[in-house]
Design a protein around this motif. Sequence first.
Motif, mmCIF file in Angstrom:
data_model
loop_
_atom_site.group_PDB
_atom_site.id
_atom_site.type_symbol
_atom_site.label_atom_id
_atom_site.label_comp_id
_atom_site.label_asym_id
_atom_site.label_seq_id
_atom_site.Cartn_x
_atom_site.Cartn_y
_atom_site.Cartn_z
ATOM 1 N N ASN A 225 3.107 -4.404 -6.330
ATOM 2 C CA ASN A 225 2.083 -3.886 -5.421
ATOM 3 C C ASN A 225 2.325 -2.408 -5.146
ATOM 4 O O ASN A 225 1.395 -1.611 -5.078
ATOM 5 C CB ASN A 225 2.094 -4.651 -4.101
ATOM 6 N N ALA A 226 3.617 -2.073 -4.954
ATOM 7 C CA ALA A 226 3.939 -0.672 -4.683
ATOM 8 C C ALA A 226 3.529 0.198 -5.862
ATOM 9 O O ALA A 226 2.903 1.245 -5.694
ATOM 10 C CB ALA A 226 5.434 -0.529 -4.397
ATOM 11 N N THR A 227 3.866 -0.247 -7.064
ATOM 12 C CA THR A 227 3.519 0.535 -8.259
ATOM 13 C C THR A 227 2.017 0.730 -8.372
ATOM 14 O O THR A 227 1.523 1.846 -8.504
ATOM 15 C CB THR A 227 4.023 -0.187 -9.515
ATOM 16 N N VAL A 228 1.296 -0.378 -8.302
ATOM 17 C CA VAL A 228 -0.163 -0.303 -8.451
ATOM 18 C C VAL A 228 -0.762 0.521 -7.321
ATOM 19 O O VAL A 228 -1.647 1.359 -7.541
ATOM 20 C CB VAL A 228 -0.763 -1.725 -8.483
ATOM 21 N N GLY A 229 -0.252 0.308 -6.112
ATOM 22 C CA GLY A 229 -0.771 1.050 -4.958
ATOM 23 C C GLY A 229 -0.587 2.547 -5.135
ATOM 24 O O GLY A 229 -1.475 3.339 -4.829
ATOM 25 N N ILE A 230 0.588 2.941 -5.646
ATOM 26 C CA ILE A 230 0.852 4.369 -5.825
ATOM 27 C C ILE A 230 -0.072 4.961 -6.880
ATOM 28 O O ILE A 230 -0.687 6.007 -6.681
ATOM 29 C CB ILE A 230 2.331 4.595 -6.214
ATOM 30 N N PHE A 231 -0.210 4.276 -7.983
ATOM 31 C CA PHE A 231 -1.113 4.771 -9.031
ATOM 32 C C PHE A 231 -2.539 4.873 -8.498
ATOM 33 O O PHE A 231 -3.235 5.868 -8.722
ATOM 34 C CB PHE A 231 -1.086 3.847 -10.256
ATOM 35 N N ALA A 232 -2.967 3.842 -7.776
ATOM 36 C CA ALA A 232 -4.337 3.828 -7.263
ATOM 37 C C ALA A 232 -4.524 4.940 -6.237
ATOM 38 O O ALA A 232 -5.546 5.625 -6.220
ATOM 39 C CB ALA A 232 -4.653 2.476 -6.635
ATOM 40 N N PRO A 283 -1.047 14.901 2.989
ATOM 41 C CA PRO A 283 -0.905 13.448 3.131
ATOM 42 C C PRO A 283 -0.098 12.820 1.996
ATOM 43 O O PRO A 283 0.759 11.968 2.231
ATOM 44 C CB PRO A 283 -2.340 12.936 3.103
ATOM 45 N N THR A 284 -0.344 13.270 0.777
ATOM 46 C CA THR A 284 0.387 12.735 -0.374
ATOM 47 C C THR A 284 1.872 13.001 -0.201
ATOM 48 O O THR A 284 2.714 12.143 -0.458
ATOM 49 C CB THR A 284 -0.089 13.409 -1.670
ATOM 50 N N LEU A 285 2.176 14.214 0.240
ATOM 51 C CA LEU A 285 3.565 14.611 0.410
ATOM 52 C C LEU A 285 4.240 13.765 1.491
ATOM 53 O O LEU A 285 5.349 13.274 1.311
ATOM 54 C CB LEU A 285 3.606 16.096 0.796
ATOM 55 N N VAL A 286 3.526 13.578 2.597
ATOM 56 C CA VAL A 286 4.081 12.798 3.706
ATOM 57 C C VAL A 286 4.305 11.362 3.263
ATOM 58 O O VAL A 286 5.370 10.779 3.500
ATOM 59 C CB VAL A 286 3.140 12.862 4.935
ATOM 60 N N VAL A 287 3.314 10.813 2.580
ATOM 61 C CA VAL A 287 3.447 9.434 2.099
ATOM 62 C C VAL A 287 4.647 9.340 1.164
ATOM 63 O O VAL A 287 5.441 8.403 1.239
ATOM 64 C CB VAL A 287 2.155 8.975 1.381
ATOM 65 N N TYR A 288 4.806 10.338 0.304
ATOM 66 C CA TYR A 288 5.916 10.294 -0.647
ATOM 67 C C TYR A 288 7.259 10.329 0.073
ATOM 68 O O TYR A 288 8.164 9.555 -0.234
ATOM 69 C CB TYR A 288 5.824 11.456 -1.630
ATOM 70 N N ILE A 289 7.364 11.217 1.062
ATOM 71 C CA ILE A 289 8.642 11.347 1.755
ATOM 72 C C ILE A 289 8.975 10.052 2.495
ATOM 73 O O ILE A 289 10.102 9.569 2.471
ATOM 74 C CB ILE A 289 8.606 12.548 2.719
ATOM 75 N N LEU A 290 7.959 9.461 3.139
ATOM 76 C CA LEU A 290 8.188 8.233 3.891
ATOM 77 C C LEU A 290 8.479 7.060 2.956
ATOM 78 O O LEU A 290 9.319 6.213 3.244
ATOM 79 C CB LEU A 290 6.974 7.914 4.766
ATOM 80 N N ALA A 291 7.780 7.015 1.839
ATOM 81 C CA ALA A 291 7.842 5.832 0.975
ATOM 82 C C ALA A 291 8.682 6.074 -0.265
ATOM 83 O O ALA A 291 8.564 5.343 -1.242
ATOM 84 C CB ALA A 291 6.430 5.408 0.590
ATOM 85 N N GLN A 292 9.534 7.108 -0.229
ATOM 86 C CA GLN A 292 10.279 7.524 -1.411
ATOM 87 C C GLN A 292 10.995 6.361 -2.095
ATOM 88 O O GLN A 292 10.983 6.230 -3.314
ATOM 89 C CB GLN A 292 11.294 8.566 -0.984
ATOM 90 N N ARG A 293 11.620 5.515 -1.266
ATOM 91 C CA ARG A 293 12.421 4.422 -1.795
ATOM 92 C C ARG A 293 11.564 3.497 -2.669
ATOM 93 O O ARG A 293 11.923 3.159 -3.786
ATOM 94 C CB ARG A 293 13.011 3.637 -0.629
ATOM 95 N N TRP A 294 10.395 3.138 -2.121
ATOM 96 C CA TRP A 294 9.530 2.208 -2.869
ATOM 97 C C TRP A 294 8.903 2.900 -4.062
ATOM 98 O O TRP A 294 8.677 2.302 -5.087
ATOM 99 C CB TRP A 294 8.446 1.645 -1.942
ATOM 100 N N VAL A 295 8.582 4.198 -3.875
ATOM 101 C CA VAL A 295 7.984 4.929 -4.982
ATOM 102 C C VAL A 295 8.922 4.885 -6.170
ATOM 103 O O VAL A 295 8.538 4.532 -7.278
ATOM 104 C CB VAL A 295 7.693 6.394 -4.585
#
Lengths: 305, 429
Positions: A225-232, A283-295
Amino acid sequence: MTASTAQPHSASAANDRRQAPMRGPLVRRSSREGFKVNWWLTALMLVASLTILLPLYFTVAMALKSADQIGTGTGLAWPLPMNWNNFAEAYVATNFPKAFLSTAFVTVFSVLGALASSSLVAYAIVRNWHRKFFRGSFVYLLSAMFIPFPVIILPLIKQTALLGLDNPGGVIFLHVLGGISFNTLLYIAFVRSIPVELEESARMDGATTWQVFRKIIFPLLAPMNATVGIFAFLGSWNDFLLPQMMIADPALQTLPVVQMLFQGEFNTDYSLAFASYLMAMAPTLVVYILAQRWVLSGVMRGAVK
Amino acid sequence: MTAVLPSRRLLLKAAGISCTAALLPLSACATSSPAQQKGVTQLRFMQNKPEVVAYFNQVIKDFEALNPDIHVVQDFNEGNFVPSLVRNDPPDVVTRGFAQATADFTRKGVFADLSDLPSAATIDPKVQALVNSWGQYKGETSAIPFSLAGAGVIYNRDIFAQNGVAVPTTWDEFLAACEIFGAAGITPIYGTFKDTWTLQQGAFDYVTGGTVDVEDFFARLYAEGADIREDAPESFSSNFGPALPKILQLTAFTQTGASSKNYADGNAAFGRGQAAMYLQGPWALSELVKANKNIQLGTFPLPATNNPADTKARVNVDMALSITRNTPNRAAAERFVNYLLEPSVVNTFNEKNAAFSPLMNAPAVGNPQISGLAAYVAEGRYYQGAGTYFPPSVPLGNYIQSFVYNRNAGQFLRDLDAEWRRVAERTAV
């Protein structure tokens, strides 16, 4: 890209950790030497990280320049005084809140749609693999990957206009549709690795198919889900062509299209453009920093499967 | 098999009906969604220059104050024009730059006839003829010019004055001026060959425009269609030959390393006074001033022969107003177009954007940056660049670039003839 530079680093760290206890009891060294730093690799990574940091530096510096600071010097110099006004001007010129909301609306529902539709399809196909219809539908979905998008864009526009979908809703619909073949491919590989026995136990307790999917399968799909969510998310947030051609009402236009404002045929307002790009990137940057582990884990999982 | 067929057809029909039933409320909701206040007509105005959005916002505000029954929505997303035609829901009023690509729409009758508009009578017939020259639909007036861009050689007035060089009026004087700058260690012309369009717009269009009757040539060429042969009197080989050595003479006066410089580099360098002349249109002026607030600029048309009477300026209709044919708001759209063509609106716009007003009695041009072209534009001594007559599927800029690099004129002309034939064969109906 950021992910790929950080990935080998974390891998080497893991390597060190794995070796440390082995070496520990044999040769008693101080803890400082236990973490042996591979200076060559670190230097290489530092250089590699410049490929991200340097453009980012240019973006920030450019966003803070006034018109007469742009043409002068090598471009590496930090602008003094800094022109924070660019952000305010870009904010007003693009009608930022409105365009932002429109983009966010498209992105959120594209991501949710991609997660829901593709995981359901993949689950149905994998568990019915013995049936011809489902195997056929898998091939049918995959075949969509071989149609180049620009070829079908005008007929699609005609079609969506007939259906009253020449708005962000239509963009969401096409984003979900466009991603379904690739996302299903990812999910199918993952669902295959989930043992059927897990489901059977739930069935014994009287769970319906929907309950099995909702309570057992979908939670197990989390990494995918994380992978697909990030791509989407990335695909939808940065998409230019589809909103540009699909959304009829300029008031509902998304950020990447509105930002064209700064690029005339012969004139580009670089400082305002970069200020606006930075705001759109935030927003992309913030999401990346917060979700780095899952990304990171998500990207690797996509790579192996 | 025969027994199965009807039931399958029935099934399809049932599916079709249920589908349309499900979608009806959707489309109904979409058509009523634009927030239409009572008695207010909403006009969509799509214009082709993102850099003048602010100006038109002000114009629209003034217009709405005078016409409270009309609401105008501005859209600068020109990429949405073709999709809007596909949707059969085009914007009501459109501005476009006029060249080959727009003429395609005109010839197919996408735009309404505007010849009856009161404002159409105020337009300089010479400028209107430029628009019409691209092709008309049943002899109609499909577009009214709004802004005319005049291009020539942009020069640095201070460098000219310091070296005692006057604006050249003949080809020999032009070459002599280049020699003087060269001898003084100043780059005569700043070249930006990396962007092939700058070569096309500059050296190629200016030299051919000054030596060949471009409009007549392309009219004959189009009439010839796919039958064009190299030795035919209508071919490039038969007409452009004498112009080509001059292009090479001209590009020889550019700085070393011109092949690695692009348009943005050129603006920054010329703005800093690194060359005396720059073959660019008025769109570059604001960029040059951005690079150097104090730069003193002027423009003169390139004299391509030794007879000053031959000298002409390159022009293009940068913006022309059209109303789409099937707009339901025809009356409101006409009122808006008439307002845009009021002298106060159209003249102010062109003054601000270093362009020429298409009105018959336009005020004299005060801007010293383009005043050198004013007399030529007023007398109609101009041409539309040869490059703009090419269909976009011919990579003209690349051919010019390779001609400038390997200096093979024969090859260049043969390539152009072959390309033209290839496209003409493909598009022939």
